[in-house]
Design a protein around this motif. Sequence first.
Motif, PDB file in Angstrom:
ATOM      1  N   SER A 376      40.253  41.618 -46.430  1.00 46.71           N
ATOM      2  CA  SER A 376      40.388  40.723 -45.287  1.00 46.71           C
ATOM      3  C   SER A 376      41.167  41.445 -44.202  1.00 46.71           C
ATOM      4  O   SER A 376      41.927  42.380 -44.484  1.00 46.71           O
ATOM      5  CB  SER A 376      41.125  39.441 -45.707  1.00 46.71           C
ATOM      6  OG  SER A 376      41.577  38.718 -44.582  1.00 46.71           O
ATOM      7  N   ASP A 443      36.653  38.341 -48.018  1.00 56.80           N
ATOM      8  CA  ASP A 443      36.437  37.423 -46.907  1.00 56.80           C
ATOM      9  C   ASP A 443      34.960  37.468 -46.515  1.00 56.80           C
ATOM     10  O   ASP A 443      34.435  38.511 -46.107  1.00 56.80           O
ATOM     11  CB  ASP A 443      37.310  37.848 -45.717  1.00 56.80           C
ATOM     12  CG  ASP A 443      37.251  36.847 -44.555  1.00 56.80           C
ATOM     13  OD1 ASP A 443      36.448  35.900 -44.617  1.00 56.80           O
ATOM     14  OD2 ASP A 443      38.013  37.029 -43.586  1.00 56.80           O
ATOM     15  N   GLN A 448      35.748  36.323 -39.051  1.00 61.51           N
ATOM     16  CA  GLN A 448      36.800  37.196 -39.555  1.00 61.51           C
ATOM     17  C   GLN A 448      37.631  37.724 -38.387  1.00 61.51           C
ATOM     18  O   GLN A 448      37.091  38.171 -37.374  1.00 61.51           O
ATOM     19  CB  GLN A 448      36.188  38.341 -40.355  1.00 61.51           C
ATOM     20  CG  GLN A 448      35.469  37.867 -41.616  1.00 61.51           C
ATOM     21  CD  GLN A 448      34.659  38.957 -42.289  1.00 61.51           C
ATOM     22  OE1 GLN A 448      34.997  40.132 -42.191  1.00 61.51           O
ATOM     23  NE2 GLN A 448      33.584  38.576 -42.965  1.00 61.51           N
ATOM     24  N   SER A 455      31.739  38.807 -38.326  1.00 59.11           N
ATOM     25  CA  SER A 455      31.589  38.925 -39.780  1.00 59.11           C
ATOM     26  C   SER A 455      31.324  40.378 -40.157  1.00 59.11           C
ATOM     27  O   SER A 455      30.822  41.174 -39.364  1.00 59.11           O
ATOM     28  CB  SER A 455      30.450  38.040 -40.294  1.00 59.11           C
ATOM     29  OG  SER A 455      29.212  38.468 -39.750  1.00 59.11           O
TER      30      SER A 455
END
Length: 492
Positions: A376, A443, A448, A455
Amino acid sequence: MQRAFFLVTVAILIAAQAYLRFQSDIIQDCAWFIDVAELLLDGKTLYLDIKEVNPPLGMWIIVPIVVFAKALSINAVSVTYSTLLGMSAATLFLCNRYLHLNGLFQSSFRHLLVIAIALAILFFPAAFFAEREHFIILLFLPWILLRSLPARQISPSAFERILVGALAGIAICIKPQSIFAPVFVELILYARNHKIIETFAFENLSAAAVAIVYAISVVIFTPLFFTEMISLGAKAYVPFYGYPGYIIALNARWSIIALLIATVIIIRLKSLKADTTIISALMAASLGFMLSYVVQMKGFTYQIMPASILMWLTCAAGAVLLWQIEKKLSVHIFASIAVGAFVLSDVPQTYVNSYKSISTLLANNAPNAKSIFIASTRLDDGFPLVQKRNLMWASRLPTQWLTPYVASKWQSGSLPQDDIVYKAMDWTVSDLIKMKPDVVMIDVSKDQAYVPGGSFDYIKFWQNDPRFSEIWTHYEYRETARDLAVYTLRQK
């Protein structure tokens, strides 16, 4: 009686903050630095085994805290809180001492100003308690008041001046762009006395010596910071992390408003022929830290902390001096109180991390996990989770902070011939092979943080490394919840 009331008030403020701290999670940046300190004590090498974009001093200052915690078998987070509270008390002692030596404020008004300083250094950091900027303000503030002492007053000993200067030097070295603050203070002082020789006071020579020793230490002990991390950060971190200009300006709003109020107060004091050296020095330091905030180009709320604290203290010092001179409450005083109240209400006093949701995923899928890796770009996904759950963080990276850069260069197909892209893949896959975390969370959300397009498919990216397929066969998919795909290490 007056002194007793003053001491009790300061003690109550420190106790109140202590109560709040021990109800709060520690901010994620400091939690990561605690993890780094533990790794360094285990023999790991910063910037080789730990890939962190920041200069080393912010992490080095946590090492003695962790050493002390380990020696007494005490939680490092608790020791960090206690250290900062102790530093706050020491800062208040020095500030009160230098204001007393200065002689500008009568006893009762000096006590009032020190109470204002206590409010600022204890409560203005709020949820960002223990950020590097918090250390900076505690270490730097006494130097400002020491430098503001009139030459005619009794001077502290050379040892004391050297010590306060060394602390100020450490403060600036934590974030070197903060150099604007002492430079602006010295410019103000020179404009008043036109004596360049006073710039070479013990405290300034001491601060300069600390900076030189620090620079040499970085070259000797962490050469990769200069040879690799600065370039890597400039290419893969600086362009992708932070907020747009209007957010940067918005987060500085209370400092700007306080600046306007302080300017009006200074004009009023000058019309009364009052000595404004302290007020001007505080304002100069605040402007320096404000410029430092702008130069960082991030707009993170905690980065404006030193400027906010010092600019409000400029207002507070000016308002108290006005009250002392005019013997009455004025609109300047109420304006200063109001802006302080707005700063206090702007950020919650305690920090509550979202790790509780991840803890639920751990309880459901890997209740006995000893190590974890979360792919992440959010630092608060992993920290302070690892401290709360006593987990090992199975990555040399605090987050996948190279991902925004990678996403700007690649989304599918063959990888481009780009050294940073290959480092991002190699570091993570190598860590998975070496550390074999008990649980991996990825994630998979469409928004994000800081990732171009919102993404990034981590598994598809790692599959470009031929080693990944073999290590990934040892993991099984469990569930996807809260935008995290959960994988656990297969039991042998």
